[in-house]
Design a protein around this motif. Structure first.
Motif, PDB file in Angstrom:
ATOM      1  N   GLU A   1       0.691  -1.259   0.051  1.00 25.23           N
ATOM      2  CA  GLU A   1       0.023   0.138  -0.126  1.00 25.23           C
ATOM      3  C   GLU A   1       0.781   1.257   0.162  1.00 25.23           C
ATOM      4  O   GLU A   1       0.710   2.201  -0.854  1.00 25.23           O
ATOM      5  N   LEU A   2       2.126   1.270   0.737  1.00 28.50           N
ATOM      6  CA  LEU A   2       2.796   2.432   1.028  1.00 28.50           C
ATOM      7  C   LEU A   2       3.546   2.660  -0.309  1.00 28.50           C
ATOM      8  O   LEU A   2       3.705   3.841  -1.088  1.00 28.50           O
ATOM      9  N   ARG A   3       4.002   1.571  -1.182  1.00 27.25           N
ATOM     10  CA  ARG A   3       4.687   1.791  -2.617  1.00 27.25           C
ATOM     11  C   ARG A   3       3.597   2.323  -3.436  1.00 27.25           C
ATOM     12  O   ARG A   3       3.998   3.195  -4.199  1.00 27.25           O
TER      13      ARG A   3
ATOM     14  N   ALA B   1       2.013   7.104  -6.609  1.00 25.05           N
ATOM     15  CA  ALA B   1       0.985   8.065  -6.932  1.00 25.05           C
ATOM     16  C   ALA B   1       1.374   9.254  -6.757  1.00 25.05           C
ATOM     17  O   ALA B   1       0.570  10.325  -7.006  1.00 25.05           O
ATOM     18  N   GLY B   2       2.476   9.646  -6.107  1.00 23.65           N
ATOM     19  CA  GLY B   2       2.959  10.868  -5.725  1.00 23.65           C
ATOM     20  C   GLY B   2       2.366  11.647  -4.686  1.00 23.65           C
ATOM     21  O   GLY B   2       2.462  12.901  -4.450  1.00 23.65           O
ATOM     22  N   GLU B   3       1.722  10.782  -3.765  1.00 26.99           N
ATOM     23  CA  GLU B   3       1.059  11.645  -2.449  1.00 26.99           C
ATOM     24  C   GLU B   3       2.062  11.944  -1.726  1.00 26.99           C
ATOM     25  O   GLU B   3       3.244  11.642  -1.547  1.00 26.99           O
ATOM     26  N   ASP B   4       2.047  13.128  -1.030  1.00 26.28           N
ATOM     27  CA  ASP B   4       2.836  13.930  -0.170  1.00 26.28           C
ATOM     28  C   ASP B   4       2.618  13.466   1.267  1.00 26.28           C
ATOM     29  O   ASP B   4       2.014  13.599   2.048  1.00 26.28           O
ATOM     30  N   LEU B   5       3.590  12.260   1.393  1.00 24.46           N
ATOM     31  CA  LEU B   5       3.724  11.514   2.650  1.00 24.46           C
ATOM     32  C   LEU B   5       4.941  12.041   3.408  1.00 24.46           C
ATOM     33  O   LEU B   5       6.095  12.191   2.840  1.00 24.46           O
ATOM     34  N   PHE B   6       5.117  11.843   4.503  1.00 25.79           N
ATOM     35  CA  PHE B   6       6.147  12.053   5.380  1.00 25.79           C
ATOM     36  C   PHE B   6       6.675  10.769   6.138  1.00 25.79           C
ATOM     37  O   PHE B   6       5.909  10.286   6.975  1.00 25.79           O
ATOM     38  N   ILE B   7       7.689  10.147   5.719  1.00 27.45           N
ATOM     39  CA  ILE B   7       8.138   8.877   6.016  1.00 27.45           C
ATOM     40  C   ILE B   7       9.159   8.952   7.026  1.00 27.45           C
ATOM     41  O   ILE B   7      10.125   9.613   6.575  1.00 27.45           O
ATOM     42  N   VAL B   8       9.265   8.432   8.253  1.00 24.85           N
ATOM     43  CA  VAL B   8      10.248   8.398   9.166  1.00 24.85           C
ATOM     44  C   VAL B   8      10.719   7.008   9.323  1.00 24.85           C
ATOM     45  O   VAL B   8       9.843   5.993   9.843  1.00 24.85           O
ATOM     46  N   ASP B   9      11.861   6.400   9.200  1.00 24.98           N
ATOM     47  CA  ASP B   9      12.537   5.379   9.087  1.00 24.98           C
ATOM     48  C   ASP B   9      12.996   5.218  10.719  1.00 24.98           C
ATOM     49  O   ASP B   9      14.226   6.025  10.805  1.00 24.98           O
ATOM     50  N   LEU B  10      12.478   4.369  11.422  1.00 21.58           N
ATOM     51  CA  LEU B  10      12.699   4.385  12.921  1.00 21.58           C
ATOM     52  C   LEU B  10      13.908   3.264  13.006  1.00 21.58           C
ATOM     53  O   LEU B  10      14.246   3.050  14.150  1.00 21.58           O
TER      54      LEU B  10
ATOM     55  N   SER C   1      19.675  -2.280   6.178  1.00 25.29           N
ATOM     56  CA  SER C   1      19.028  -1.205   6.732  1.00 25.29           C
ATOM     57  C   SER C   1      18.948   0.175   5.611  1.00 25.29           C
ATOM     58  O   SER C   1      19.021   1.202   6.178  1.00 25.29           O
ATOM     59  N   THR C   2      19.112   0.001   4.206  1.00 23.12           N
ATOM     60  CA  THR C   2      18.918   0.935   3.472  1.00 23.12           C
ATOM     61  C   THR C   2      17.603   1.578   3.708  1.00 23.12           C
ATOM     62  O   THR C   2      16.337   0.882   3.821  1.00 23.12           O
ATOM     63  N   SER C   3      17.518   2.912   3.463  1.00 25.88           N
ATOM     64  CA  SER C   3      16.373   3.631   3.765  1.00 25.88           C
ATOM     65  C   SER C   3      15.175   3.789   2.770  1.00 25.88           C
ATOM     66  O   SER C   3      15.893   3.736   1.685  1.00 25.88           O
ATOM     67  N   LEU C   4      14.099   3.907   3.231  1.00 23.20           N
ATOM     68  CA  LEU C   4      13.143   4.242   1.840  1.00 23.20           C
ATOM     69  C   LEU C   4      13.638   5.442   1.301  1.00 23.20           C
ATOM     70  O   LEU C   4      13.976   6.581   1.859  1.00 23.20           O
ATOM     71  N   PRO C   5      13.193   5.609  -0.131  1.00 22.79           N
ATOM     72  CA  PRO C   5      13.337   6.883  -0.670  1.00 22.79           C
ATOM     73  C   PRO C   5      12.393   8.017  -0.338  1.00 22.79           C
ATOM     74  O   PRO C   5      11.213   7.847   0.107  1.00 22.79           O
TER      75      PRO C   5
END
Length: 220
Positions: free
Chosen positions: A164-166, A171-180, A188-192
């Motif tokens: 779902e996140l992918r 789709a270009g949604e304006d999301l703020f993703i925090v890699d904890l 542990s490669t971070s998400l784009p």
């Protein structure tokens, strides 16, 4: 009692068991940590918290790990998973065992009379002592379990699958993703587009989290 001999016995026993877990961690990595953390009251955060401690203090973690029950169980396999050389691990682990055993043996020597008095009264109390200590402990365990179930139930409605996140990212949604996730390890490669924060940093400075965008926390 011969103090040095007692410390030497502690050192020999601890190094044997820690070396076994170190090599398990080297060969099996995170799977060993997750296995050990299953007995924790908070298995979801157990691996992350111990990894954060190792990232912050490195091998110095082994100097105080044996004083902390949860950290003691996973420190050796965590060191193995981090890729630390075995001689360095053994040196720090040996020093940590000496510090730990010396502290408790020293306390026992200094307060030997008081300990004998405590044991005397404990024998007199018998089963009453078990109730006096056991009931509050059982209530605390039950409270922790209820709290954990309540939090997990709240999180069930707020979860998002990787698929779902992918789709939402594509789709270009304006999301703020925090890699904890901890930066320890090679997987542990971070998400784009994600920013990497530890849980401590997230709590200490929540002002960097925007209030006008949907925030997604990524952890494992």
């Amino acid at each position: 009692m011969n103090g040095p001999a007692a410390i030497a016995c502690c050192l020999a026993g601890a190094l044997i068991s820690d070396s076994v877990w170190f090599h398990f961690g080297r060969r099996r990595g995170k799977s060993v940590l997750r296995f050990l953390c299953r007995i924790s009251l908070e298995p979801d955060s157990c691996v992350r918290q111990t990894e954060n401690a190792f990232v912050r203090y490195g091998l110095k973690t082994l100097l105080f790990a044996k004083f902390i029950p949860g950290l003691n169980a996973v420190a050796a396999p965590l060191a193995g998973d981090s890729g630390v050389a075995a001689p360095r691990f053994l040196a720090f682990d040996a020093l940590g065992v000496v510090i730990w055993s010396s502290a408790y043996i020293g306390l026992g020597f200094l307060f030997s009379d008081q300990l004998e008095l405590v044991l005397f009264h404990a024998r007199r109390l018998g089963s009453d002592l078990f109730l006096l200590v056991g009931i509050p402990f059982a209530v605390w365990i039950l409270w922790q379990f209820v709290q954990r179930r309540r939090i997990l139930k709240q999180l069930e409605v707020a979860r998002i699958t990787p698929e779902e996140l992918r789709l939402r990212m594509d789709a270009g949604e304006d999301l703020f993703i925090v890699d904890l996730r901890s930066s320890l390890g090679s997987d542990s490669t971070s998400l784009p587009g994600a920013i990497r924060l530890s849980t401590d940093e997230l709590v200490a400075d929540s002002t960097q989290i925007p209030r006008d965008r949907e925030v997604i926390l990524f952890c494992s």
